[in-house]
Design an enzyme around this catalytic site. Structure first.
Site, PDB file in Angstrom:
ATOM      1  N   ARG A   6      14.278 126.363  92.208  1.00 27.37           N
ATOM      2  CA  ARG A   6      14.596 125.301  93.145  1.00 27.37           C
ATOM      3  C   ARG A   6      14.245 125.779  94.559  1.00 27.37           C
ATOM      4  NH1 ARG A   6      18.567 125.650  89.248  1.00 27.37           N
ATOM      5  NH2 ARG A   6      18.833 123.759  87.982  1.00 27.37           N
ATOM      6  N   LYS A  24      22.182 127.132  91.182  1.00 29.27           N
ATOM      7  CA  LYS A  24      22.875 125.844  91.185  1.00 29.27           C
ATOM      8  C   LYS A  24      23.888 125.760  90.053  1.00 29.27           C
ATOM      9  CE  LYS A  24      22.053 120.875  90.673  1.00 29.27           C
ATOM     10  NZ  LYS A  24      21.034 119.804  90.465  1.00 29.27           N
ATOM     11  N   HIS A  78      10.677 120.811  94.987  1.00 26.75           N
ATOM     12  CA  HIS A  78      11.441 120.689  93.747  1.00 26.75           C
ATOM     13  C   HIS A  78      10.598 120.070  92.644  1.00 26.75           C
ATOM     14  CE1 HIS A  78      14.648 119.758  90.931  1.00 26.75           C
ATOM     15  NE2 HIS A  78      15.509 120.418  91.688  1.00 26.75           N
ATOM     16  N   ARG A 106       8.970 121.899  89.597  1.00 21.48           N
ATOM     17  CA  ARG A 106       9.725 122.093  88.362  1.00 21.48           C
ATOM     18  C   ARG A 106       9.425 120.967  87.369  1.00 21.48           C
ATOM     19  NH1 ARG A 106      14.338 125.002  88.270  1.00 21.48           N
ATOM     20  NH2 ARG A 106      15.640 123.283  87.487  1.00 21.48           N
ATOM     21  N   HIS A 123      18.380 125.132  83.241  1.00 19.97           N
ATOM     22  CA  HIS A 123      19.124 123.896  83.004  1.00 19.97           C
ATOM     23  C   HIS A 123      20.313 124.171  82.102  1.00 19.97           C
ATOM     24  CE1 HIS A 123      15.651 120.869  83.927  1.00 19.97           C
ATOM     25  NE2 HIS A 123      16.289 121.276  85.003  1.00 19.97           N
TER      26      HIS A 123
END
Length: 416
Positions: A251, A278, A340, A343, A366
């Site tokens: 990110r 994140k 971003h 990704r 993720h």
């Protein structure tokens, strides 16, 4: 006396046709031209009737007697063998005609080839190849064999749902658009009556998330983007971070704030602590040779800053994640590509190229709610991910060069 093959062969033609009797109504007629024809004489409905069995010697004496017996059995059932034969022949002719029509109907694959050939001259090479690869990967395996005019909306929905299940929403959207264009071409050329995509409801598939993560997946545009990144003239930290972004799937803030103590060049690995991620889990990024070289190019600043990409204003701080988007705006990709979005580009294309979705999701850091095992294992699939990341960097280099793309091996065999 019943006939024999020897006697039949000796029958010579005369000026007028003549008949020789075998038995039970079977006769053979000798024509002036020398042809010999088997016939069966019988009474049907109170009238004398003759049924032609066929020519001798194509039909032997034994076969003629067998066919006579079959015809005789039909008569006993009240069926006229002559009409029965005509009915069978009519059915066979109808079946052959139907088979011919089916064989001549164009399949979706054939229609795609006609459409692609018709339009390819007006497309760039990369755009034409990108369309072909998408259609061949996602539509032809499912509906390519079907006659175009037989394809129903439900067949299209099934194909789109399978693409949707892979999570590649951009590919699903484009596949639907391309399919409609192919069918509209087919309607115009008389190969089918309707476009089955036209009346599909808009809410049959999940909508693509509305966000600020614009991204590019088309080959020609990626060629332009990657080369534009190489020619970026801003500060070296932003320029190098932008070049690295497509290779590492981080990110923007994770990439911009990359620290030297997170880099292990001997192991070709980035290790980011949970606090900076994140999802609040530690994360590892295997470094391809290309990614490693970009990081090594920033070692000239290593003594001045703890950050791989120090701010041009003060080495005590890293560049801001938003500076990456600003850089993309300056090279002309505002609204087309965000930091971003790299990704999303990687996720879409790696899924299309057939890589294991678990490896891709793990590399994107993720959360995988349906996979409890290894949720906290930051090294999960690391060998497979290392091969995938090298193969991906090789793929980006091929795209940037504008050369012929060699398909990525799904198991990373090209990751040399």
């Amino acid at each position: 006396m019943p006939l024999t093959d020897t006697a039949i062969r000796k029958f010579k033609p005369e000026a007028k046709r003549y008949r020789k009797t075998d038995s039970a109504g079977l006769i053979i007629e000798v024509m002036p031209n020398g042809n010999k024809v088997w016939r069966y004489r019988f009474q049907f409905g109170g009238k004398a009737t003759i049924y032609t069995i066929g020519d001798y010697p194509a039909i032997s004496l034994a076969k003629a007697r067998q066919l006579r017996d079959e015809a005789k059995a039909l008569v006993a059932q009240g069926i006229n063998p002559k009409e029965h034969k005509e009915t069978i022949q009519a059915v066979k002719q109808a079946e052959l005609a139907e088979q011919k029509v089916i064989a001549e109907r164009i399949t979706f694959t054939g229609l795609f080839e006609l459409w692609h050939e018709h339009n390819a001259q007006g497309w760039t090479y990369d755009y034409a190849k990108d369309i072909r690869e998408r259609i061949e990967s996602h539509l032809l395996p499912l509906i390519g064999h079907m006659p175009a005019e037989d394809i129903k909306p439900k067949d299209i929905i099934h194909a789109l749902k399978l693409i949707e299940a892979k999570g590649i929403m951009e590919t699903m959207k484009r596949s639907k658009q391309y399919a409609s264009r192919i069918f509209r071409y087919g309607v115009g050329m008389g190969h089918c009556e309707v476009d089955p995509v036209r009346d599909l409801p808009t809410d049959i598939c999940l909508k693509q998330e509305k966000d600020n993560f614009s991204h590019i997946t088309e080959r020609g545009q990626l060629y332009q983007l990657l080369n534009a990144l190489d020619s970026y003239t801003g500060d070296v930290s932003t320029a190098t971070a932008l070049k690295l972004a497509p290779h590492v799937f981080l990110r923007p803030n994770e990439l911009a704030g990359l620290r030297w103590d997170e880099i292990d060049l001997d192991k070709n690995l980035i290790s980011i602590s949970a606090e900076r991620m994140k999802m609040k889990r530690p994360h590892m990024v295997p470094l391809s040779k290309q990614a490693k070289a970009l990081i090594e190019s920033m070692q000239i600043f290593q003594e001045q800053s703890a950050f791989v990409f120090p701010s041009p204003r003060t080495p005590a701080r890293p560049i801001n994640g938003q500076s990456l988007n600003a850089g993309l705006h300056r090279i002309g990709f505002k609204g087309k590509q965000t930091a971003h979005g790299f990704r999303h580009t990687a996720s879409t294309l790696l899924n299309e190229l057939g890589f294991n979705s678990d490896h891709i999701e793990k590399q994107l850091a993720h959360e995988q709610a349906n996979q409890i095992r290894g949720v906290y294992n930051k090294a999960e699939y690391l060998p497979e991910r290392s091969k995938m990341m090298q193969a991906w960097s090789n793929h980006l280099d091929a795209l940037k060069s504008g050369g012929e793309i060699i398909p990525i091996n799904r198991n990373g065999a090209n990751a040399g």
